[in-house]
Design a protein around this motif. Structure first.
Motif, PDB file in Angstrom:
ATOM      1  N   SER A  48       0.834  -1.204   0.000  1.00 13.36           N
ATOM      2  CA  SER A  48       0.000   0.000   0.000  1.00 13.36           C
ATOM      3  C   SER A  48       0.867   1.253   0.000  1.00 13.36           C
ATOM      4  CB  SER A  48      -0.921  -0.003   1.223  1.00 13.36           C
ATOM      5  OG  SER A  48      -1.827  -1.078   1.178  1.00 13.36           O
ATOM      6  N   VAL A 368      -3.814   0.862   6.194  1.00 13.37           N
ATOM      7  CA  VAL A 368      -5.128   1.079   5.589  1.00 13.37           C
ATOM      8  C   VAL A 368      -6.135   0.144   6.246  1.00 13.37           C
ATOM      9  CG1 VAL A 368      -6.417   1.131   3.425  1.00 13.37           C
ATOM     10  CG2 VAL A 368      -3.982   1.636   3.425  1.00 13.37           C
ATOM     11  N   GLY A 369      -7.344   0.658   6.484  1.00 17.10           N
ATOM     12  CA  GLY A 369      -8.378  -0.131   7.155  1.00 17.10           C
ATOM     13  C   GLY A 369      -8.723  -1.410   6.415  1.00 17.10           C
ATOM     14  N   LYS A 370      -8.770  -1.345   5.085  1.00 18.15           N
ATOM     15  CA  LYS A 370      -9.164  -2.536   4.327  1.00 18.15           C
ATOM     16  C   LYS A 370      -8.134  -3.656   4.455  1.00 18.15           C
ATOM     17  CE  LYS A 370      -7.190  -1.287  -0.195  1.00 18.15           C
ATOM     18  NZ  LYS A 370      -7.488  -1.063  -1.623  1.00 18.15           N
ATOM     19  N   ASN A 371      -6.872  -3.315   4.753  1.00 20.60           N
ATOM     20  CA  ASN A 371      -5.859  -4.358   4.930  1.00 20.60           C
ATOM     21  C   ASN A 371      -6.156  -5.205   6.165  1.00 20.60           C
ATOM     22  OD1 ASN A 371      -4.557  -3.438   2.674  1.00 20.60           O
ATOM     23  ND2 ASN A 371      -2.982  -2.313   3.774  1.00 20.60           N
ATOM     24  N   TYR A 372      -6.676  -4.564   7.237  1.00 24.69           N
ATOM     25  CA  TYR A 372      -7.087  -5.327   8.418  1.00 24.69           C
ATOM     26  C   TYR A 372      -8.173  -6.322   8.040  1.00 24.69           C
ATOM     27  CZ  TYR A 372      -4.612  -2.081  11.519  1.00 24.69           C
ATOM     28  OH  TYR A 372      -3.649  -1.344  12.164  1.00 24.69           O
ATOM     29  N   LEU A 373      -9.130  -5.855   7.250  1.00 23.93           N
ATOM     30  CA  LEU A 373     -10.249  -6.704   6.856  1.00 23.93           C
ATOM     31  C   LEU A 373      -9.784  -7.861   5.982  1.00 23.93           C
ATOM     32  CD1 LEU A 373     -13.329  -7.015   6.993  1.00 23.93           C
ATOM     33  CD2 LEU A 373     -13.482  -5.628   4.912  1.00 23.93           C
ATOM     34  N   ILE A 374      -8.903  -7.585   5.014  1.00 20.11           N
ATOM     35  CA  ILE A 374      -8.409  -8.627   4.108  1.00 20.11           C
ATOM     36  C   ILE A 374      -7.681  -9.714   4.881  1.00 20.11           C
ATOM     37  CG2 ILE A 374      -6.755  -9.103   2.265  1.00 20.11           C
ATOM     38  CD1 ILE A 374      -7.447  -6.331   1.116  1.00 20.11           C
TER      39      ILE A 374
END
Length: 401
Positions: A48, A368-374
């Motif tokens: 990222s 990035v927040g979406k990296n936690y989710l992934i």
């Protein structure tokens, strides 16, 4: 009953086990999951950061929109195109550009370079003048004042802003027939380097000059352009402005957004990111077999307790849920601690820049927040699947002697 199953599972995980092997295998599964999750989160965060770094590196290479002709190098009906651009309220500024390869020579040294001729409005589109670290940006009072990329200037050893030292650029002439004199081969012009800028690997071997110099070298009429670079008031509206301009300008005009100009580059970056994700997803999948081992060892160690629970009327389905919840708690513990550890490593790199790609460039990191989710979804998917599969214990296994 389900609450009882969860309570027993939590006791299996937190309380002291009957066997040292069970304790070791259980916490080994938690540790392995933690390391795998932390590694995946750090690597994805680095990618990222690389995306932002690459966007910065190419920020002066392409504008928000780039307008070209599809019927030859030179844009036809330039006056009409200019009027259309001026009337569009979404456009902040635009600049004419002519770019060609040239041969540059100085004091017996020579090299191939890219000569980018621009008008005085170019810095409003791409503020390359802010990156000049030695000398000054051309004043545009004289057509032979140029800005040169640093590595090219160093190779040719051209003094900066010295009126006694001029380099020479050569532009081959198109055409056919017999060559009778030197002027039939190329046009040439002496240039004065007023400043240098860092190419950042994207603008290596570039020379930025007033557009009048390129028009002269290419024998083009005044107010010519190979392309027009456009800066928008809101870059997020690039696609909408592109379609509006195409409908207004009609045929023989091609417009590309910054992403389309760098399509091959971004495809390469996204492909690398996808393969890295798949590799670390495979690592997490392999790690979950420690979880399978922990559930199997737990079943063997607690077999007598399972017999007692079945004898007391504890349903077999809830016994299976007990083992499933145990695996689930191991997964949750590993994911949470892994994300915390990964986040700590990322902040450590952000503030200390300890890990470096080379002597001057630290590894870029972006949280990035979406990296936690992934990462959480990937680890949870594999962990829940393995826990469910290996919790399917049969009644005969428990009741037989």
């Amino acid at each position: 009953m389900k609450n009882i199953a969860f309570y027993i599972a939590s006791r299996y995980l937190l309380a002291k086990k009957g066997s040292t092997a069970v304790t070791f295998i259980t916490w080994l599964a938690v540790g392995a999951m933690t390391v795998a999750v932390a590694a995946m989160f750090v690597i994805i965060s680095v990618f990222s950061g690389l995306e932002d770094l690459n966007k910065d590196l190419i920020s002066n290479l392409h504008a928000d929109l780039t307008l070209k002709s599809t019927s030859g190098k030179t844009i036809k009906n330039l006056d009409n195109v200019t009027k259309t651009l001026i009337s569009n309220k979404e456009i902040s500024s635009f600049s004419r550009v002519i770019e060609e390869k040239v041969y540059i020579s100085f004091n017996g040294k020579g090299d191939i370079a890219y000569l980018r001729g621009v008008d005085s409005a170019y810095v409003k589109v791409n503020p390359i003048n802010k990156e000049v670290f030695y000398g000054t940006y051309p004043s545009f009072r004289y057509s032979n004042e140029v800005l040169m990329e640093n590595s090219l200037d160093n190779r040719l050893s051209i003094p900066v802003d010295s009126s006694n030292h001029y380099a020479t650029v050569f532009m081959p002439k198109p055409g056919t027939g017999i060559i009778t004199k030197e002027e039939d081969i190329y046009n040439k012009r002496d240039i004065l380097v007023t400043g240098v800028f860092p190419g950042k690997d994207q603008l290596d071997n570039y020379i930025v000059s007033p557009i009048e110099l390129t028009e002269e070298l290419l024998s083009l009429p005044k107010n010519s352009a190979y392309q027009i670079v456009i800066k928008l008031k809101n870059p997020e509206n690039a696609d909408a402005v592109k379609q509006s301009l195409l409908s207004s300008l009609g045929k023989n005009i091609e417009i590309k957004t910054k992403e389309e100009e760098n399509a091959a580059f971004w495809k390469m970056i996204n492909t690398e990111k996808l393969f890295i994700y798949l590799i670390f997803a495979l690592v997490i999948f392999i790690t979950t077999f420690n979880l399978a081992g922990a559930i199997i060892i737990l079943q063997l160690d607690k077999k007598e307790q399972a017999k007692s629970l079945i004898s007391l009327g504890f349903p077999l389905s809830h016994l299976r849920m007990t083992y499933f919840y145990t695996g689930l708690l191991i997964v949750i513990s590993g994911v949470i601690t892994g994300l915390i550890f990964g986040t700590a490593l990322c902040y450590f790199q952000l503030y200390t820049e300890f890990f470096r790609a080379n002597e001057v460039l630290p590894f870029p990191v972006k949280i990035v927040g979406k990296n936690y989710l992934i990462v959480a979804l990937t680890a949870s998917l594999f962990g829940i699947t393995i826990s469910w599969f290996f919790s399917k214990i049969s009644k005969e296994y428990i009741t037989k002697n």
